[in-house]
Design a protein around this motif. Structure first.
Motif, PDB file in Angstrom:
ATOM      1  N   LEU A  64       0.830  -1.209   0.000  1.00  0.00           N
ATOM      2  CA  LEU A  64       0.000   0.000   0.000  1.00  0.00           C
ATOM      3  C   LEU A  64       0.865   1.259   0.000  1.00  0.00           C
ATOM      4  CD1 LEU A  64      -2.839  -1.048   2.498  1.00  0.00           C
ATOM      5  CD2 LEU A  64      -3.038  -0.728   0.011  1.00  0.00           C
ATOM      6  N   GLU A  65       1.957   1.234   0.749  1.00  0.00           N
ATOM      7  CA  GLU A  65       2.878   2.378   0.757  1.00  0.00           C
ATOM      8  C   GLU A  65       3.522   2.561  -0.613  1.00  0.00           C
ATOM      9  OE1 GLU A  65       4.825   3.360   4.963  1.00  0.00           O
ATOM     10  OE2 GLU A  65       5.246   1.304   4.305  1.00  0.00           O
ATOM     11  N   ALA A  66       3.914   1.461  -1.242  1.00  0.00           N
ATOM     12  CA  ALA A  66       4.543   1.539  -2.569  1.00  0.00           C
ATOM     13  C   ALA A  66       3.588   2.150  -3.596  1.00  0.00           C
ATOM     14  CB  ALA A  66       5.002   0.156  -3.018  1.00  0.00           C
ATOM     15  N   LYS A  67       2.289   1.935  -3.416  1.00  0.00           N
ATOM     16  CA  LYS A  67       1.284   2.507  -4.316  1.00  0.00           C
ATOM     17  C   LYS A  67       0.898   3.927  -3.916  1.00  0.00           C
ATOM     18  CE  LYS A  67      -0.966  -1.870  -5.490  1.00  0.00           C
ATOM     19  NZ  LYS A  67      -2.258  -2.579  -5.563  1.00  0.00           N
ATOM     20  N   GLY A  68       1.440   4.410  -2.785  1.00  0.00           N
ATOM     21  CA  GLY A  68       1.106   5.757  -2.316  1.00  0.00           C
ATOM     22  C   GLY A  68      -0.273   5.849  -1.683  1.00  0.00           C
ATOM     23  N   LEU A  69      -0.794   4.729  -1.170  1.00  0.00           N
ATOM     24  CA  LEU A  69      -2.138   4.712  -0.607  1.00  0.00           C
ATOM     25  C   LEU A  69      -2.170   4.783   0.915  1.00  0.00           C
ATOM     26  CD1 LEU A  69      -3.658   1.962  -2.932  1.00  0.00           C
ATOM     27  CD2 LEU A  69      -3.800   4.445  -3.184  1.00  0.00           C
ATOM     28  N   ALA A  70      -1.042   4.501   1.553  1.00  0.00           N
ATOM     29  CA  ALA A  70      -0.984   4.513   3.019  1.00  0.00           C
ATOM     30  C   ALA A  70       0.408   4.914   3.472  1.00  0.00           C
ATOM     31  CB  ALA A  70      -1.348   3.132   3.572  1.00  0.00           C
ATOM     32  N   LEU A  71       0.492   5.335   4.739  1.00  0.00           N
ATOM     33  CA  LEU A  71       1.768   5.716   5.342  1.00  0.00           C
ATOM     34  C   LEU A  71       1.885   5.084   6.719  1.00  0.00           C
ATOM     35  CD1 LEU A  71       1.756   9.544   4.604  1.00  0.00           C
ATOM     36  CD2 LEU A  71       3.170   7.820   3.477  1.00  0.00           C
ATOM     37  N   ARG A  72       3.099   4.689   7.068  1.00  0.00           N
ATOM     38  CA  ARG A  72       3.409   4.251   8.431  1.00  0.00           C
ATOM     39  C   ARG A  72       4.297   5.313   9.044  1.00  0.00           C
ATOM     40  NH1 ARG A  72       5.308  -1.905   7.222  1.00  0.00           N
ATOM     41  NH2 ARG A  72       5.882  -0.954   5.264  1.00  0.00           N
ATOM     42  N   SER A  73       4.055   5.605  10.307  1.00  0.00           N
ATOM     43  CA  SER A  73       4.904   6.578  11.002  1.00  0.00           C
ATOM     44  C   SER A  73       5.008   6.173  12.468  1.00  0.00           C
ATOM     45  CB  SER A  73       4.329   7.986  10.874  1.00  0.00           C
ATOM     46  OG  SER A  73       3.027   8.039  11.410  1.00  0.00           O
ATOM     47  N   LYS A  74       6.061   6.650  13.108  1.00  0.00           N
ATOM     48  CA  LYS A  74       6.236   6.367  14.532  1.00  0.00           C
ATOM     49  C   LYS A  74       5.176   7.117  15.321  1.00  0.00           C
ATOM     50  CE  LYS A  74      11.070   5.366  14.203  1.00  0.00           C
ATOM     51  NZ  LYS A  74      11.955   4.638  15.017  1.00  0.00           N
ATOM     52  N   GLY A  75       4.685   6.465  16.357  1.00  0.00           N
ATOM     53  CA  GLY A  75       3.648   7.063  17.189  1.00  0.00           C
ATOM     54  C   GLY A  75       4.099   8.336  17.866  1.00  0.00           C
ATOM     55  N   SER A  76       3.185   9.250  18.035  1.00  0.00           N
ATOM     56  CA  SER A  76       3.531  10.513  18.686  1.00  0.00           C
ATOM     57  C   SER A  76       3.718  10.324  20.193  1.00  0.00           C
ATOM     58  CB  SER A  76       2.454  11.566  18.414  1.00  0.00           C
ATOM     59  OG  SER A  76       1.185  11.063  18.783  1.00  0.00           O
ATOM     60  N   ASP A  77       2.959   9.416  20.791  1.00  0.00           N
ATOM     61  CA  ASP A  77       3.078   9.159  22.232  1.00  0.00           C
ATOM     62  C   ASP A  77       4.137   8.103  22.537  1.00  0.00           C
ATOM     63  OD1 ASP A  77       1.027  10.958  22.614  1.00  0.00           O
ATOM     64  OD2 ASP A  77      -0.527   9.409  22.689  1.00  0.00           O
ATOM     65  N   ASP A  78       4.220   7.106  21.687  1.00  0.00           N
ATOM     66  CA  ASP A  78       5.154   5.997  21.888  1.00  0.00           C
ATOM     67  C   ASP A  78       5.929   5.786  20.585  1.00  0.00           C
ATOM     68  OD1 ASP A  78       6.492   3.625  22.296  1.00  0.00           O
ATOM     69  OD2 ASP A  78       4.766   2.519  23.062  1.00  0.00           O
ATOM     70  N   ARG A  79       7.168   6.180  20.550  1.00  0.00           N
ATOM     71  CA  ARG A  79       7.979   6.132  19.322  1.00  0.00           C
ATOM     72  C   ARG A  79       8.258   4.710  18.853  1.00  0.00           C
ATOM     73  NH1 ARG A  79       8.002  10.182  16.407  1.00  0.00           N
ATOM     74  NH2 ARG A  79      10.143  10.025  15.753  1.00  0.00           N
ATOM     75  N   ARG A  80       8.016   3.703  19.716  1.00  0.00           N
ATOM     76  CA  ARG A  80       8.223   2.303  19.307  1.00  0.00           C
ATOM     77  C   ARG A  80       7.042   1.776  18.502  1.00  0.00           C
ATOM     78  NH1 ARG A  80       8.635   0.095  25.163  1.00  0.00           N
ATOM     79  NH2 ARG A  80       7.031   1.659  25.227  1.00  0.00           N
ATOM     80  N   ARG A  81       5.932   2.463  18.577  1.00  0.00           N
ATOM     81  CA  ARG A  81       4.692   2.031  17.943  1.00  0.00           C
ATOM     82  C   ARG A  81       4.578   2.619  16.543  1.00  0.00           C
ATOM     83  NH1 ARG A  81      -0.922   3.918  18.225  1.00  0.00           N
ATOM     84  NH2 ARG A  81      -2.266   2.103  18.338  1.00  0.00           N
ATOM     85  N   MET A  82       4.299   1.771  15.559  1.00  0.00           N
ATOM     86  CA  MET A  82       4.085   2.240  14.183  1.00  0.00           C
ATOM     87  C   MET A  82       2.597   2.471  13.962  1.00  0.00           C
ATOM     88  SD  MET A  82       6.756   2.737  12.644  1.00  0.00           S
ATOM     89  CE  MET A  82       7.200   2.435  10.981  1.00  0.00           C
ATOM     90  N   GLU A  83       2.252   3.692  13.579  1.00  0.00           N
ATOM     91  CA  GLU A  83       0.859   4.041  13.318  1.00  0.00           C
ATOM     92  C   GLU A  83       0.630   4.130  11.818  1.00  0.00           C
ATOM     93  OE1 GLU A  83       0.362   7.672  15.512  1.00  0.00           O
ATOM     94  OE2 GLU A  83       0.080   6.594  17.398  1.00  0.00           O
ATOM     95  N   VAL A  84      -0.583   3.825  11.415  1.00  0.00           N
ATOM     96  CA  VAL A  84      -0.927   3.766   9.994  1.00  0.00           C
ATOM     97  C   VAL A  84      -1.994   4.804   9.673  1.00  0.00           C
ATOM     98  CG1 VAL A  84      -1.846   2.283   8.175  1.00  0.00           C
ATOM     99  CG2 VAL A  84      -0.410   1.301   9.962  1.00  0.00           C
ATOM    100  N   THR A  85      -1.806   5.479   8.545  1.00  0.00           N
ATOM    101  CA  THR A  85      -2.817   6.395   8.027  1.00  0.00           C
ATOM    102  C   THR A  85      -2.952   6.166   6.525  1.00  0.00           C
ATOM    103  OG1 THR A  85      -1.165   8.127   7.679  1.00  0.00           O
ATOM    104  CG2 THR A  85      -2.421   8.219   9.732  1.00  0.00           C
ATOM    105  N   LEU A  86      -4.116   6.499   5.999  1.00  0.00           N
ATOM    106  CA  LEU A  86      -4.323   6.451   4.556  1.00  0.00           C
ATOM    107  C   LEU A  86      -3.991   7.818   3.976  1.00  0.00           C
ATOM    108  CD1 LEU A  86      -7.734   4.548   4.256  1.00  0.00           C
ATOM    109  CD2 LEU A  86      -5.419   3.618   4.077  1.00  0.00           C
ATOM    110  N   THR A  87      -3.429   7.820   2.791  1.00  0.00           N
ATOM    111  CA  THR A  87      -3.176   9.074   2.089  1.00  0.00           C
ATOM    112  C   THR A  87      -4.485   9.508   1.423  1.00  0.00           C
ATOM    113  OG1 THR A  87      -2.604   7.948   0.039  1.00  0.00           O
ATOM    114  CG2 THR A  87      -0.784   8.375   1.604  1.00  0.00           C
ATOM    115  N   ALA A  88      -4.476  10.698   0.836  1.00  0.00           N
ATOM    116  CA  ALA A  88      -5.654  11.165   0.097  1.00  0.00           C
ATOM    117  C   ALA A  88      -5.960  10.190  -1.043  1.00  0.00           C
ATOM    118  CB  ALA A  88      -5.415  12.577  -0.437  1.00  0.00           C
TER     119      ALA A  88
END
Length: 165
Positions: free
Chosen positions: A75-99
């Motif tokens: 999904l990231e390779a297609k530009g449809l989603a992003l993973r990022s480090k959590g704002s509260d816990d940097r060990r946690r990977m959070e997922v969001t969808l792109t536009a």
């Protein structure tokens, strides 16, 4: 026609329906069934005000975290989603969808399993039990009783995923 051929034809029709739906999903939204399932989970969890982790998504879609990680990579390779480090816990990977991911989700036809679930839930309890028992027996007869499977009607994507083998 003998009964075993009738059963094999019915199984082939099911496989063909899943394949046709998979092709429709890919042509209309550019994603596979498992990718759509993950995107839907991300969107639903986001609607509840949460930034979902890969583990939460995996639990929600009944897939292993390794499989969801692999799907997220595509999904990231297609530009449809992003993973990022959590704002509260940097060990946690959070997922969001792109536009683009949100748009693909809007364009996507309903997964085949949704119409199946709706029809199945409309059956009497005894009919549901009969179908479950019969299908479990068929899976056993085909040597598939111990194969791990998620509730995703998809012939592509999952079958190629080494974490499911």
């Amino acid at each position: 026609m003998n009964r075993s051929k009738e059963v094999l034809i019915a199984i082939r029709k099911i496989i063909r329906a899943i394949d046709l739906q998979s092709k429709r999903l890919m042509s209309e939204a550019g994603v596979t069934g498992p990718q759509l399932l993950v995107m839907q989970a991300v969107s639903q969890l986001r609607e509840r005000g949460r930034h979902p982790s890969l583990g939460e998504i995996a639990k929600r879609v009944s897939l292993s975290q390794a499989t969801v990680t692999s799907i997220m990579g595509r999904l990231e390779a297609k530009g449809l989603a992003l993973r990022s480090k959590g704002s509260d816990d940097r060990r946690r990977m959070e997922v969001t969808l792109t536009a683009a991911g949100e748009e693909a989700l809007r364009r996507a036809p309903n997964p085949l399993q949704e119409s199946f679930v709706e029809a199945f839930e409309g059956l009497q309890a005894w009919e549901q039990h009969l179908l479950i028992s019969s299908l479990e027996r068929v899976a056993d007869m085909m040597g598939a009783a111990d194969i791990e499977a998620a509730p995703v009607l998809e012939t592509e994507g999952l079958a190629k995923d080494p974490s499911l083998q």
